[in-house]
Design a protein around this motif. Structure first.
Motif, mmCIF file in Angstrom:
data_model
loop_
_atom_site.group_PDB
_atom_site.id
_atom_site.type_symbol
_atom_site.label_atom_id
_atom_site.label_comp_id
_atom_site.label_asym_id
_atom_site.label_seq_id
_atom_site.Cartn_x
_atom_site.Cartn_y
_atom_site.Cartn_z
ATOM 1 N N SER A 1 0.994 -1.473 -0.160
ATOM 2 C CA SER A 1 -0.256 0.054 0.041
ATOM 3 C C SER A 1 0.852 1.239 0.024
ATOM 4 C CB SER A 1 -0.875 -0.076 1.150
ATOM 5 O OG SER A 1 -0.202 0.084 2.362
ATOM 6 N N GLY A 2 1.857 1.266 0.725
ATOM 7 C CA GLY A 2 2.896 2.237 0.684
ATOM 8 C C GLY A 2 3.629 2.565 -0.619
ATOM 9 N N PHE A 3 3.924 1.526 -1.056
ATOM 10 C CA PHE A 3 4.581 1.639 -2.263
ATOM 11 C C PHE A 3 3.927 2.283 -3.488
ATOM 12 C CE2 PHE A 3 6.450 -0.227 -6.479
ATOM 13 C CZ PHE A 3 7.832 0.096 -6.353
ATOM 14 N N ARG A 4 2.518 1.564 -3.395
ATOM 15 C CA ARG A 4 1.463 2.164 -4.229
ATOM 16 C C ARG A 4 1.430 3.700 -4.500
ATOM 17 N NH1 ARG A 4 -3.833 -0.602 -4.207
ATOM 18 N NH2 ARG A 4 -3.935 0.142 -1.968
ATOM 19 N N GLU A 5 1.290 4.231 -3.073
ATOM 20 C CA GLU A 5 1.175 5.731 -2.804
ATOM 21 C C GLU A 5 2.359 6.300 -3.244
ATOM 22 O OE1 GLU A 5 0.079 8.328 0.907
ATOM 23 O OE2 GLU A 5 -0.276 6.338 1.185
ATOM 24 N N LEU A 6 3.511 5.698 -3.425
ATOM 25 C CA LEU A 6 4.837 6.242 -3.723
ATOM 26 C C LEU A 6 5.024 6.355 -4.998
ATOM 27 C CD1 LEU A 6 7.298 7.621 -2.112
ATOM 28 C CD2 LEU A 6 8.352 5.464 -2.208
ATOM 29 N N ILE A 7 4.493 5.599 -5.837
ATOM 30 C CA ILE A 7 4.865 5.436 -7.345
ATOM 31 C C ILE A 7 4.844 6.606 -7.897
ATOM 32 C CG2 ILE A 7 3.784 4.771 -9.600
ATOM 33 C CD1 ILE A 7 3.190 2.096 -7.986
ATOM 34 N N PRO A 8 3.892 7.544 -7.950
ATOM 35 C CA PRO A 8 3.807 8.739 -8.627
ATOM 36 C C PRO A 8 5.003 9.857 -8.433
ATOM 37 C CG PRO A 8 1.588 8.633 -7.725
ATOM 38 C CD PRO A 8 2.516 7.527 -6.874
ATOM 39 N N ALA A 9 5.468 9.675 -7.386
ATOM 40 C CA ALA A 9 6.692 10.412 -7.014
ATOM 41 C C ALA A 9 7.996 9.924 -7.537
ATOM 42 C CB ALA A 9 6.775 10.518 -5.352
ATOM 43 N N LEU A 10 8.179 8.743 -8.177
ATOM 44 C CA LEU A 10 9.409 8.275 -8.541
ATOM 45 C C LEU A 10 9.579 8.397 -9.995
ATOM 46 C CD1 LEU A 10 8.663 4.526 -7.093
ATOM 47 C CD2 LEU A 10 9.707 6.572 -5.988
ATOM 48 N N THR A 11 9.995 9.630 -10.248
ATOM 49 C CA THR A 11 9.930 10.452 -11.769
ATOM 50 C C THR A 11 11.712 10.509 -11.903
ATOM 51 O OG1 THR A 11 9.865 12.707 -11.008
ATOM 52 C CG2 THR A 11 7.940 11.602 -11.519
ATOM 53 N N ALA A 12 11.929 10.850 -13.274
ATOM 54 C CA ALA A 12 13.235 11.032 -13.428
ATOM 55 C C ALA A 12 13.690 12.450 -12.893
ATOM 56 C CB ALA A 12 13.382 11.137 -15.144
ATOM 57 N N LYS A 13 12.681 13.116 -12.749
ATOM 58 C CA LYS A 13 13.021 14.630 -12.326
ATOM 59 C C LYS A 13 13.461 14.521 -10.852
ATOM 60 C CE LYS A 13 11.174 19.370 -11.968
ATOM 61 N NZ LYS A 13 10.094 20.306 -12.151
ATOM 62 N N ALA A 14 12.588 13.595 -10.097
ATOM 63 C CA ALA A 14 12.937 13.407 -8.698
ATOM 64 C C ALA A 14 14.218 12.805 -8.482
ATOM 65 C CB ALA A 14 11.866 12.848 -7.971
ATOM 66 N N PHE A 15 14.749 11.947 -9.285
ATOM 67 C CA PHE A 15 15.948 11.286 -9.282
ATOM 68 C C PHE A 15 17.208 12.345 -9.295
ATOM 69 C CE2 PHE A 15 13.928 7.114 -9.673
ATOM 70 C CZ PHE A 15 15.077 6.297 -9.335
ATOM 71 N N SER A 16 16.766 13.254 -10.229
ATOM 72 C CA SER A 16 17.886 14.208 -10.630
ATOM 73 C C SER A 16 17.954 15.452 -9.660
ATOM 74 C CB SER A 16 17.765 14.714 -12.186
ATOM 75 O OG SER A 16 17.556 13.885 -12.931
ATOM 76 N N LYS A 17 16.742 15.775 -8.930
ATOM 77 C CA LYS A 17 16.674 16.865 -8.257
ATOM 78 C C LYS A 17 16.624 16.746 -6.687
ATOM 79 C CE LYS A 17 16.554 19.636 -11.969
ATOM 80 N NZ LYS A 17 17.361 20.794 -12.206
ATOM 81 N N VAL A 18 16.217 15.644 -6.290
ATOM 82 C CA VAL A 18 15.974 15.215 -4.865
ATOM 83 C C VAL A 18 17.407 14.853 -4.071
ATOM 84 C CG1 VAL A 18 14.421 14.179 -3.323
ATOM 85 C CG2 VAL A 18 13.392 15.168 -5.269
ATOM 86 N N PRO A 19 17.915 15.388 -3.306
ATOM 87 C CA PRO A 19 19.023 14.939 -2.302
ATOM 88 C C PRO A 19 18.545 13.839 -1.795
ATOM 89 C CG PRO A 19 18.569 17.140 -2.247
ATOM 90 C CD PRO A 19 17.614 17.149 -2.885
ATOM 91 N N ILE A 20 19.500 12.557 -1.549
ATOM 92 C CA ILE A 20 18.905 11.655 -0.941
ATOM 93 C C ILE A 20 19.618 11.367 0.510
ATOM 94 C CG2 ILE A 20 18.612 10.150 -2.974
ATOM 95 C CD1 ILE A 20 21.566 8.818 -2.592
#
Length: 722
Positions: free
Chosen positions: A196-215
């Motif tokens: 359920s958590g993974f399903r909620e997270l899916i919309p946020a897993l974008t190429a832009k997020a990979f490039s812009k969001v510090p981990i």
């Protein structure tokens, strides 16, 4: 080959003058203990010097001073402090280390002190500058804050190797992706390891997020990793992690595909053509249809039963997976919005549909695809095909002529043979005669000829050279029959002559005219059973009836055979304009009352609108209310049920039907928010009103079979027995 040093005093003296790099002039093999001895003496004399400052010292980077850090770590520590001084920061703090981190990798080739010492020599295959820094951080207590914050190879500006010699992503790439998921999950307060958590997270897993969001605290982003290891595909990165990480086993067990994680990019290739993922997703949609209707979609018989139920809205609204994936984006990006083209493409490409492909299927084999047959584009505002009949329409009519000729064993291209076929060239035959295994008829093609067999046949023989011997024949009068215009058909304005063809004691079966009908199978038996139960309940009492009938009037005709109906007190609502128009004509057919066992239909009130509106607006009350719904128990249906109870004379009977397919149950839960089943809801509803509830399951539909339930609610204590 270098000789061992034998004059330390000379080297020491020269080092005092020129520094430790003078050792290179001696061309001797300088050992670690010699370097340590000279460095110790020189430090005592006030010079800041370490054993590794003597270049070429044998195995210096593999050695450690007694009780101290390895020389390689000590040298790296000096490098870090050298950078910190240059940037005026403290490299043992988070903020300070973050400031110098982008410069660390390049600093190994530059001097770290006034002696010109560089750390290039400590680098070895499999042990690079990033590895050296990590070892130092993890072994030196001065860097505890850095160690506790976590530092990894991917945090350095010089990118680590994200893929191996086979171009496959490395464990480091998966580790970085996992840290990205953790970061995004923390931002949204989600447990990404749960489905359920993974399903909620899916919309946020974008190429832009990979490039812009510090981990992490170092400001690391993963745009470079995504580019090098996964060809800029965030879904490939996430799927690779899911398939290889034990913490995500629940996600892996459900299964994740690229189309579950991305938008339109996965549906077409660089040439704009559909990808295998588009075929796979469409095949899954077909299989879900098949599960809902309990058929095998890989067989001709099973696929044929699905043709009437393939629905565009199902493609765009109903998820094909647990992750909420729908296919609206796929249809719009690669199939110009046509679910039929998507189905045909999957049949052509996917091996499981080989039997369907072998038989052959075309767009015209799908029901009610009227826009195929005209030269214009699409449908007019009235839902009619634009333009004149096209070559496909003529080809279909020719196919009809040839098929009838083969059945009669005559030559349709000869005068004698053609004249023998004329009686078969009528609306009913064209709309009902199957021309292939899919039971495709010429009805759609006939539609663009204003439903005129004369026009259709005339168009074919005037333009097809195969019929040159009969094109001069005058056959319009011979065809005869009612020629209903497209506009009148679309409005439901059929003549009495046409409608009387379909009239019987069971009602009207208007399926061939494009109306929904349930005139055969278990539905007819259920109507009969319900009519008998209502008749037994009320005896000779005349019934004020409220019912959802449709143009078939099947329930009304069944009830009329067993009970006495007070026609003037009855009400039949219909919200579809075409249905309403044809129902008004049926109600006034001259012979209709003769089939109703002394009852009448002509005096019944027809109401144009929904059942909910009819029940709100009417002043009538009813003994028997039949809500013959086709779909799931929606909030609107629940309102109709409550209004029906308010309009029910006590004691009385309410009956209703519901679709019980898994998809209908899912829609019921989603729209109402109830966790109970529809049956449990109705049991509670009946109990609160002191009604008795009985349920009968049956299979409804003619071509598309659906699991249905009939519910009978009685206002007294007697039970209904089946």
């Amino acid at each position: 080959m270098r000789e061992e040093v034998n004059d330390l005093d000379a080297i020491l003296e020269q080092s005092r003058i020129h520094g430790p790099r003078i050792i290179a002039n001696f061309k001797t093999l300088f050992r670690v203990d010699d370097a340590e001895l000279l460095a110790s003496i020189l430090r005592d004399e006030g010079m800041s010097i370490q054993a590794y400052d003597f270049p070429g010292t044998f195995r210096i980077w593999q050695s450690s001073p007694y009780g101290g850090l390895p020389y390689r770590c000590a040298a790296v520590k000096e490098l870090l402090h050298f950078l910190a001084r240059a940037h005026d920061v403290d490299c043992t703090t988070i903020d300070g280390f973050r400031e110098i981190l982008p410069h660390v990798s390049r600093a190994f080739k530059k001097p770290i002190n006034s002696w010109g010492t560089t750390l290039v020599g400590l680098l070895q295959p499999g042990y690079g500058c990033n590895d050296a820094v990590l070892e130092t951080i993890n072994t030196d207590r001065d860097f505890k804050l850095i160690r506790d914050a976590g530092l990894n190879l991917y945090d350095f500006k010089k990118s680590p190797c994200w893929f191996d010699e086979h171009k496959n992503p490395t464990p480091l790439a998966r580790q970085a992706t996992k840290e990205f998921l953790r970061t995004m999950a923390r931002r949204n307060d989600i447990d990404y390891t749960s489905p359920s958590g993974f399903r909620e997270l899916i919309p946020a897993l974008t190429a832009k997020a990979f490039s812009k969001v510090p981990i992490n605290v170092w400001g690391t982003t993963l745009g470079g990793m995504l580019n090098r290891a996964y060809h800029c595909s965030p879904c490939d990165a996430v799927i690779d992690l899911v398939n290889n990480d034990d913490e995500l086993v629940l996600i892996k067990n459900i299964g994740v595909e690229r189309y579950d994680l991305s938008g339109q990019n996965c549906w077409k290739d660089k040439y704009g053509l559909p990808t295998p993922l588009a075929w796979q997703a469409t095949a899954l949609r077909i299989k879900l249809f098949a599960e809902e209707y309990s058929v095998d979609c890989t067989t001709v018989e099973g696929f044929k039963r699905l043709l009437p139920v393939f629905d565009y809205k199902q493609f765009i609204d109903v998820p094909i997976s647990y992750w909420g994936t729908t296919l609206g984006g796929m249809l719009s990006s690669v199939y110009q919005g046509s679910h039929i083209d998507a189905i045909l493409d999957a049949v052509d490409r996917r091996p499981e549909f080989s039997k369907i492909k072998e038989v052959g299927i075309a767009r015209y084999d799908f029901p009610k695809v009227y826009y195929l047959w005209s030269e214009g584009s699409g449908l007019s505002g009235k839902g009619l095909p634009r333009g004149k009949p096209n070559d496909l329409a003529r080809a279909m009519m020719k196919k009809f002529i040839v098929h009838v000729a083969e059945q009669r064993n005559v030559d349709a291209t000869s005068k004698e043979g053609f004249e023998q076929l004329l009686p078969s060239f009528n609306v009913e035959t064209m709309e009902t005669l199957p021309l292939n295994v899919w039971e495709t008829t010429a009805a759609g093609a006939l539609y663009v000829y204003s439903s005129s067999p004369a026009r259709a046949i005339g168009d074919v023989i005037s333009k097809d050279s195969d019929f040159k011997r009969v094109k001069h024949l005058k056959f319009t009068d011979a065809l005869g029959g009612p020629l209903v215009s497209r506009t009148r058909r679309a409005r439901g304005n059929y003549s009495s002559k046409v409608l009387n063809r379909y009239l019987s004691k069971e009602g009207l079966d208007l399926g061939t005219l494009g109306f929904y009908t349930f005139s055969s199978g278990e539905k007819r038996s259920v109507r009969e059973l319900l009519a008998k139960e209502v008749a037994d309940y009320f005896g000779d009492h005349r019934l004020a009836y409220f019912g959802l009938e449709g143009p078939a009037f099947g329930s009304y005709f069944a009830l009329a055979q067993h009970a006495s109906i007070d026609t003037s007190a009855s009400l039949i609502p219909e919200r579809n304009a075409r249905n309403y128009a044809v129902m008004k004509r049926i109600k006034n057919l001259r012979g209709v009352n003769d089939l109703l066992n002394g009852n009448s239909l002509s005096g019944a009130e027809l109401f144009f609108g929904t059942a909910e509106r009819a029940l709100r607006d009417t002043q009538k009350s009813f003994n028997f209310i039949f809500l013959d719904w086709l779909g799931h128990l929606s909030p609107a249906y629940i309102r109709e049920l409550n209004l029906g109870y308010e309009r029910l004379k006590k004691p009385g009977v309410i009956a209703l039907t519901l679709n019980q397919t898994p998809l209908s149950i899912q829609r019921y839960h989603r729209q109402t928010g109830f966790t109970s089943s529809p049956t449990e809801f109705l049991e509670n509803w009946a109990g609160e009103r002191e009604f008795k509830l009985q349920e009968l399951d049956y299979v409804g539909g003619d071509k598309a079979k659906m699991k249905m339930s009939l519910y009978i609610l009685k206002a007294d204590s007697s039970l209904v027995c089946f």
